[in-house]
Design a protein around this motif. Structure first.
Motif, PDB file in Angstrom:
ATOM      1  N   LEU A  71      56.049  46.419  38.670  1.00 56.44           N
ATOM      2  CA  LEU A  71      54.930  47.029  39.383  1.00 56.44           C
ATOM      3  C   LEU A  71      54.127  47.921  38.446  1.00 56.44           C
ATOM      4  O   LEU A  71      52.893  47.929  38.473  1.00 56.44           O
ATOM      5  CB  LEU A  71      55.441  47.841  40.576  1.00 56.44           C
ATOM      6  N   THR A 130      48.228  45.383  43.288  1.00 56.83           N
ATOM      7  CA  THR A 130      49.556  45.391  42.685  1.00 56.83           C
ATOM      8  C   THR A 130      50.660  45.039  43.665  1.00 56.83           C
ATOM      9  O   THR A 130      51.682  44.505  43.284  1.00 56.83           O
ATOM     10  CB  THR A 130      49.857  46.773  42.085  1.00 56.83           C
ATOM     11  N   LEU A 131      50.492  45.337  44.946  1.00 53.89           N
ATOM     12  CA  LEU A 131      51.518  45.062  45.935  1.00 53.89           C
ATOM     13  C   LEU A 131      51.280  43.700  46.582  1.00 53.89           C
ATOM     14  O   LEU A 131      50.151  43.368  46.943  1.00 53.89           O
ATOM     15  CB  LEU A 131      51.544  46.150  47.009  1.00 53.89           C
ATOM     16  N   VAL A 147      61.117  47.732  46.587  1.00 50.80           N
ATOM     17  CA  VAL A 147      60.830  48.156  45.211  1.00 50.80           C
ATOM     18  C   VAL A 147      62.087  48.793  44.651  1.00 50.80           C
ATOM     19  O   VAL A 147      62.549  49.838  45.134  1.00 50.80           O
ATOM     20  CB  VAL A 147      59.653  49.143  45.144  1.00 50.80           C
ATOM     21  N   VAL A 170      54.716  53.989  41.032  1.00 49.47           N
ATOM     22  CA  VAL A 170      54.983  53.204  42.240  1.00 49.47           C
ATOM     23  C   VAL A 170      54.464  53.935  43.468  1.00 49.47           C
ATOM     24  O   VAL A 170      53.810  53.350  44.343  1.00 49.47           O
ATOM     25  CB  VAL A 170      56.492  52.929  42.378  1.00 49.47           C
TER      26      VAL A 170
END
Length: 238
Positions: free
Chosen positions: A155, A167-168, A176, A186
């Motif tokens: 990530l 990114t997600l 995660v 994060v």
């Protein structure tokens, strides 16, 4: 006849979450092997400690936690060589691995080095993702929901691309793992995605040091053995 290599999943930390098969094999082992942080202690051995018989020979692999993979690879090379010596002498070797051996487990590095020459049996273990879902009271998936497991270093790599909104992944549930030094990045990505209110922080699940809380109330720093669950799905009965 050579010995047999066993990769034993120990679960996330609570010794009672080991399988009966894992406990039996450890108790009967004449030779065990396990990794530990260089200069530190072995989490894997601490989980299995009550089942290790007196007089058991122990192969300890000191694994440096560095970005450069070469030192760790050298440590696994040395560990595999020591295990090979025992197997060639006809001795079974039980390798201890926290969590599950094939789910981000350290055993897979030995497996890759030894599987061609010796019989191998892998004993699955309870993964940290399942343990975190249990202690947080969050079902990971129902019906046709999609779960994505994302290591924090990956990530962070995506974030370095400069677009935090992408990114997600578009999953119903996101796990995660391996937060550690990437925790701040994060956390920021989750906030940008507008998912902080659906995120739960879990640290050292199933151990005496376990912590579970909304991500919004989590501390500034997180250890390696911590995780964030983002569950976007509705009630599974609806």
């Amino acid at each position: 006849m050579t010995g047999k290599l066993y990769g034993i999943g120990l679960g996330p930390g609570d010794p009672e979450l080991m399988t009966l098969k894992a406990a039996r094999l450890i108790a009967g082992a004449k030779v065990i092997a396990y990794p530990r942080l260089a200069g530190g202690t072995s989490f894997a051995r601490s989980i299995a400690a009550d089942h290790i018989a007196p007089g058991t020979r122990e192969i300890v692999m000191d694994i440096p936690m560095t970005v450069d993979r070469a030192p760790a690879q050298a440590a696994y090379d040395a560990g595999a060589l020591a295990i090979r010596t025992e197997l060639d002498a006809g001795h079974d070797v039980v390798v201890l691995c926290e969590g599950d051996p094939f789910f981000y487990g350290s055993f897979m590095y030995l497996y890759a080095r030894l599987r061609s020459d010796y019989p191998v049996e892998v004993v699955p273990g309870v993964s940290s993702a399942m343990s975190c879902a249990a202690v947080a009271g969050l079902p990971l998936a129902a019906r046709n929901e999609v779960v994505t497991i994302l290591p924090a270093p990956e990530l962070a790599r995506r974030l370095s691309g400069g677009n935090p909104t992408q990114t997600l992944p578009p999953s119903d549930t996101i796990v995660v793992m391996k937060l550690g030094r990437h925790f701040a990045a994060v956390r920021a990505a989750i906030e940008v995605a507008g998912l902080t209110d659906k995120a739960v922080y879990i640290e050292r699940a199933s151990t005496p040091d376990e912590q579970v809380m909304p991500l919004s109330k989590a501390p500034e720093k997180a250890p390696y053995f911590s995780m964030i669950l983002i569950v976007k799905g509705a009630d599974p009965w609806l």
